[in-house]
Scaffold this motif. Structure first.
Motif, short mmCIF file in Angstrom:
data_model
loop_
_atom_site.label_atom_id
_atom_site.label_comp_id
_atom_site.label_asym_id
_atom_site.label_seq_id
_atom_site.Cartn_x
_atom_site.Cartn_y
_atom_site.Cartn_z
N SER A 165 0.98 -1.15 0.05
CA SER A 165 -0.04 -0.05 0.16
C SER A 165 0.86 1.15 0.03
CB SER A 165 -0.90 -0.05 1.30
OG SER A 165 -1.75 -1.17 1.15
N SER A 166 0.22 2.34 -0.06
CA SER A 166 0.88 3.76 -0.24
C SER A 166 -0.18 4.34 0.25
CB SER A 166 1.53 4.15 -1.47
OG SER A 166 0.54 4.51 -2.44
N MET A 167 0.16 6.10 0.52
CA MET A 167 -0.83 7.02 0.64
C MET A 167 -1.83 6.90 -0.42
SD MET A 167 -0.11 11.11 1.03
CE MET A 167 0.65 11.01 2.91
N PRO A 168 -2.84 7.05 -0.44
CA PRO A 168 -4.13 7.11 -1.27
C PRO A 168 -3.98 8.26 -2.35
CG PRO A 168 -5.25 6.60 0.82
CD PRO A 168 -3.74 7.22 1.18
N PRO A 169 -4.20 7.88 -3.65
CA PRO A 169 -3.91 8.89 -4.48
C PRO A 169 -4.79 10.29 -4.41
CG PRO A 169 -5.06 7.28 -5.53
CD PRO A 169 -4.53 6.64 -4.09
N HIS A 170 -5.85 10.01 -3.45
CA HIS A 170 -6.83 10.89 -3.50
C HIS A 170 -6.14 12.22 -2.50
CE1 HIS A 170 -8.68 7.14 -3.59
NE2 HIS A 170 -9.83 7.78 -4.03
N PHE A 171 -5.10 11.80 -1.71
CA PHE A 171 -4.43 12.75 -0.83
C PHE A 171 -3.05 13.40 -1.63
CE2 PHE A 171 -6.69 9.93 2.07
CZ PHE A 171 -7.66 10.98 2.44
N LEU A 172 -2.88 12.85 -2.87
CA LEU A 172 -1.69 13.37 -3.32
C LEU A 172 -1.76 14.54 -4.22
CD1 LEU A 172 -0.14 9.62 -4.44
CD2 LEU A 172 0.57 11.28 -2.38
N SER A 173 -0.83 15.38 -4.67
CA SER A 173 -1.14 16.31 -5.69
C SER A 173 -1.03 15.57 -6.90
CB SER A 173 0.28 17.24 -5.65
OG SER A 173 1.64 16.63 -5.87
N ALA A 174 -1.61 16.59 -8.02
CA ALA A 174 -1.64 15.89 -9.40
C ALA A 174 -0.22 15.39 -9.82
CB ALA A 174 -2.20 17.14 -10.11
N GLU A 175 0.82 16.19 -9.23
CA GLU A 175 2.05 16.05 -9.81
C GLU A 175 2.73 14.53 -9.59
OE1 GLU A 175 6.64 17.79 -9.82
OE2 GLU A 175 5.05 18.76 -8.87
N LYS A 176 2.35 14.40 -8.08
CA LYS A 176 2.83 13.22 -7.49
C LYS A 176 2.14 11.97 -7.94
CE LYS A 176 5.03 14.65 -3.27
NZ LYS A 176 5.19 14.60 -1.68
N ARG A 177 0.59 12.04 -8.39
CA ARG A 177 -0.04 11.06 -8.81
C ARG A 177 0.49 10.31 -10.28
NH1 ARG A 177 -4.70 13.74 -7.12
NH2 ARG A 177 -5.22 14.71 -8.86
N ARG A 178 1.35 11.33 -10.93
CA ARG A 178 1.58 10.96 -12.27
C ARG A 178 3.16 10.47 -12.00
NH1 ARG A 178 -0.36 16.20 -13.60
NH2 ARG A 178 1.73 17.24 -13.24
N GLN A 179 3.73 10.41 -10.67
CA GLN A 179 4.82 9.68 -10.61
C GLN A 179 4.88 8.41 -10.16
OE1 GLN A 179 6.72 12.42 -7.73
NE2 GLN A 179 6.98 13.90 -9.48
N VAL A 180 6.01 7.62 -10.24
CA VAL A 180 6.00 6.23 -9.92
C VAL A 180 6.35 6.28 -8.23
CG1 VAL A 180 7.09 3.72 -10.03
CG2 VAL A 180 6.64 5.30 -12.09
N MET A 181 5.53 5.56 -7.34
CA MET A 181 5.90 5.79 -6.03
C MET A 181 7.23 4.97 -5.67
SD MET A 181 4.36 7.29 -3.33
CE MET A 181 2.43 7.33 -3.66
N PRO A 182 8.02 5.57 -5.27
CA PRO A 182 9.51 4.77 -4.71
C PRO A 182 9.18 3.90 -3.76
CG PRO A 182 9.69 7.07 -3.93
CD PRO A 182 8.52 6.93 -4.58
#
Length: 357
Positions: free
Chosen positions: A113-130
């Motif tokens: 799991s990770s922080m849900p995309p609902h709480f990420l900025s648009a820029e971070k949603r486009r990135q691969v989560m390390p």
């Protein structure tokens, strides 16, 4: 042979055996080959079955480990941080089920799991989560619960969860860990059907291939083979994005015979011997030259005084993920070729592989 292949592939792919923790696959190897020859293991845990015989020492080797994880830390809230074992593409990790194997042998189900995309900025949603921002949720409420009730500790191995499943197309199967449970199944089957040979045939399952070809280093020194046939589950290249004209790993097109990758230049005479054997026996095959990747040949071929190696493979789509796909016929063709080589590698043919003067 087909029914035995399916039962072995199911048992092996569903086993929990990440690098350094190959116990479950080792137990299957021992159970299957215990009456075929003398069993032994080196100090790192690679396992061997010496079927006996006279002549050169011919090793048929697969690696037992699959890509996985280790528990790296536990948060106060009961989430697990982890480190990867082997090459993972982070795209394939999120929302996938895993099992933590505790020291008592219990398996605790979790999800990456990770922080849900609902709480990420648009820029971070486009990135691969390390990976260091991912965690495993086992449904716990605290670190105390994880440790004291679930029995999870730092360093516990974590493996993907994925059932061995038949697909709609006949002979196509989906599972985790075809890299390299196809090789382990084939090594076992070769030992069961090869019969008497004009060599000293040794079957093997090596450890820690996925983290740097480590087990084959000690295995070579322990067994001192004169020739090695390495059985693998390499990536297929027949999906969208690959030019079909350049495909060298099409599922359903036969066993791969690998000439080159970044870890080893295959012994040319051994590769040609394998190709000619496949032609003579009518075994469908594909010749492969890879720009990257590596197998246990990378360690075996430079061990001791130098050991001639050939790499055979069952192409698998989406290796190093929870859901890879193979064609069973490719696996059966690898067993057939490995068995043919085991029967034909005698003192003369092995000697010719390294006769340079």
């Amino acid at each position: 042979m087909r029914d035995k292949a399916l039962s072995l592939l199911k048992e092996l792919t569903e086993a929990h055996s990440v690098p350094g923790h190959e116990d479950e696959v080792r137990a299957i190897f021992v159970d299957e080959l215990g009456e075929t020859g003398e069993l032994s293991a080196d100090g790192n845990g690679s396992v061997f079955c010496d079927a006996g015989g006279d002549g050169p020492r011919v090793l048929i080797a697969g690696h037992m480990d699959e890509v996985g994880f280790l528990v790296q830390s536990i948060t106060p809230e009961g989430f697990l941080r982890f480190v990867t074992l082997g090459g993972w593409w982070t795209h394939s990790l999120l929302s996938q089920r895993v099992e933590v194997r505790t020291k008592s042998g219990d398996k605790i189900l979790g999800v990456v799991s990770s922080m849900p995309p609902h709480f990420l900025s648009a820029e971070k949603r486009r990135q691969v989560m390390p990976v260091d921002q991912l965690f495993i949720d086992v449904g716990a409420s605290s670190r105390s619960e994880v440790e004291n009730e679930f029995g999870i500790a730092l360093g516990d191995p974590v493996a993907p969860v994925s059932a061995f499943t038949a697909m709609a197309k006949e002979d196509r199967y989906m599972a985790k860990a075809f890299d390299n449970r196809v090789g382990m199944a084939a090594a076992i089957q070769t030992g069961l059907v090869a019969g008497e040979t004009d060599n000293r045939l040794i079957l093997s399952g090596t450890v820690q291939e996925e983290v740097g070809l480590r087990g084959s280093k000690s295995a070579a020194n322990f067994i001192k083979p004169d020739a090695v046939v390495i059985l693998e589950g390499p990536p297929a290249d027949d999906t969208p994005g690959f030019p079909r004209s350049e495909c060298q790993g099409q599922i359903g097109a036969g066993v791969q015979i690998r000439m080159f990758d970044s870890s080893a230049i295959g012994n040319p005479r051994f590769a040609e011997f394998a190709i000619e054997t496949a032609k003579r026996e009518g075994i469908p095959h594909q010749v492969t030259v890879r720009r990257s990747g590596g197998t246990d040949a990378g360690s075996f071929h430079v061990a001791n005084q130098g050991i001639p190696c050939v790499v055979l493979g069952v192409p698998a789509r989406y290796i190093h993920s929870h859901n890879a796909i193979i064609d069973l016929n490719d696996h059966l063709h690898m067993v057939a070729l490995a068995t043919a080589l085991a029967r034909q590698l005698n003192e003369k043919t092995v000697g010719e592989l390294t006769s340079y003067l």
